[in-house]
Each structure stands twice: as structure tokens, then as C-alpha cells.
Design a protein around this motif. Sequence first.
Motif, PDB file in Angstrom:
ATOM      1  N   HIS A   1       0.535  -1.159  -0.066  1.00 37.26           N
ATOM      2  CA  HIS A   1      -0.242  -0.346  -0.024  1.00 37.26           C
ATOM      3  C   HIS A   1       1.038   0.920  -0.479  1.00 37.26           C
ATOM      4  CE1 HIS A   1      -3.777  -2.022   0.687  1.00 37.26           C
ATOM      5  NE2 HIS A   1      -3.417  -2.792   1.559  1.00 37.26           N
ATOM      6  N   ARG A   2       2.261   1.118   0.031  1.00 33.07           N
ATOM      7  CA  ARG A   2       2.890   2.663   0.411  1.00 33.07           C
ATOM      8  C   ARG A   2       2.915   3.211  -1.096  1.00 33.07           C
ATOM      9  NH1 ARG A   2       8.472  -0.504   2.033  1.00 33.07           N
ATOM     10  NH2 ARG A   2       8.443  -2.344   0.562  1.00 33.07           N
ATOM     11  N   PHE A   3       2.730   2.428  -2.789  1.00 32.08           N
ATOM     12  CA  PHE A   3       3.194   2.868  -3.811  1.00 32.08           C
ATOM     13  C   PHE A   3       1.977   3.336  -4.331  1.00 32.08           C
ATOM     14  CE2 PHE A   3       6.231  -0.256  -3.136  1.00 32.08           C
ATOM     15  CZ  PHE A   3       8.233   0.835  -2.974  1.00 32.08           C
ATOM     16  N   THR A   4       2.348   4.122  -4.456  1.00 22.35           N
ATOM     17  CA  THR A   4       1.065   4.772  -5.626  1.00 22.35           C
ATOM     18  C   THR A   4       1.113   4.235  -7.330  1.00 22.35           C
ATOM     19  OG1 THR A   4       1.813   6.558  -6.491  1.00 22.35           O
ATOM     20  CG2 THR A   4       0.176   6.994  -4.274  1.00 22.35           C
ATOM     21  N   ASP A   5       2.281   4.138  -7.529  1.00 21.10           N
ATOM     22  CA  ASP A   5       2.341   3.079  -9.150  1.00 21.10           C
ATOM     23  C   ASP A   5       2.283   1.876  -9.150  1.00 21.10           C
ATOM     24  OD1 ASP A   5       3.095   2.563 -11.534  1.00 21.10           O
ATOM     25  OD2 ASP A   5       4.407   3.912 -11.619  1.00 21.10           O
TER      26      ASP A   5
END
Length: 209
Positions: free
Chosen positions: A16-20
Motif C-alpha cells: 500500500h506504500r506505492f501509488t504506482d
Amino acid sequence: RDITHTHGALRLAELHRFTDPAEAAASLALREGKPEALGFYLDHGRVHVGDVATATQDAFAAWVSDRDAGLDTIMIAPTRNLVAELNARARAHRLDHTPAVSEVSLADGNRASVGDVIITRSNDRRLRLTATDWVKNGDRWTITGVGRGGGLTVRHNLSQRTVRLPADYVHTSTGLGYATTIHSAQGVTADTMHGLITGRESRQQLYTM
């Protein structure tokens, strides 16, 4: 595996720590030791090759650019000597030939003054920011005041909350926070990171970076 076999367990399976999503997939592939993970970083212009002196200068220049843009940025290097060099460059850049007033000695052997960024190295629940938050290993702070006895008043770089670090904690559990080793970077949160690698790092170290 033993706990899962004996008692059963929940497994965390989604990042969940990446938007990509591509970033998330690349990080997992790197963690698992898949060579194609490196292709992602190469294809996206993340890797720049040079000798140690050139790479060090490039990382520092990128750090300066991000800092000037208002980002919370950090440099990571595999050896303490390189970290010490980067921290010294960063502090000299910040001071810009202006003599520092009311310096204090940190645990890493460096000196710091108002305006410097430091990193804390020990959890201490007695040093509270709120009822549920306290000074932790890997937190990064900006010094806002230096006490006569060597204590520091610092502002958290993310939450902006302030706390006073007593002199004994400063002398045993702090260091300049512009650059850090790969192992010490675990737990650090920043907007951007510029890292140096020599080719001798393990995939676990690359994953941390």
C-alpha cells in the motif's frame, strides 16, 4: 513457517506504500531476487554509473536540488566513510561558510547546530511528542534550539511536533541526518532518496534502498 504450520497465520500480500503498481511489483521482484527487477529501475532512469567520486558528487547534487525544491530528501551509502563525507558536505552546504553558533557534539562524532537535520537512533518512550507518540529509531528532526548543557530542541520532519532531547541522549543516540548507511536507513521516511552502491551490496540491501 513453523508458526503457520503449528498455529496458522495471516499473510500480508498487498503493498500500500506505492501509488504506482509497477513500483510495487518491482520492489517485490527485487526482494525475491529476480534480475528483471533491476530492469525496471534501469528503464526508468534510476541508475547512473560512474566512479565513486563522480557518483558521490552526483548523489549530492541531486540531494541539493531536491532540498532546494522543498523536499525532505536523504542520501544513503554502503559505508560509514561515505556517509560521513556526504553528511559533512551537506552541513557545509547548509552553513554556506557562515560560522555556526552553539554547536553540540553528536554520537556519530559530527557537530550540529540550529537548522541541522539529525536522526535519532534509539526508541525512548520517556521522550514523548504526544500521548501515543515518542522519539523513535530512524526519526529525522530539524534542530530548533541548543541548550547550554548540550540538550537539543528538535522538530520532527514529518509531524512537525517538537520535543527536547536531553544531553545524554544527544551524545549517545543521534547523528547528522542528511545521509545514513543502508542498514540504518530501515525505518526512515523521506520524500526522496539518492543512494550510492558499489556492486558488492546484497539484494536485501538494494531492497532497503
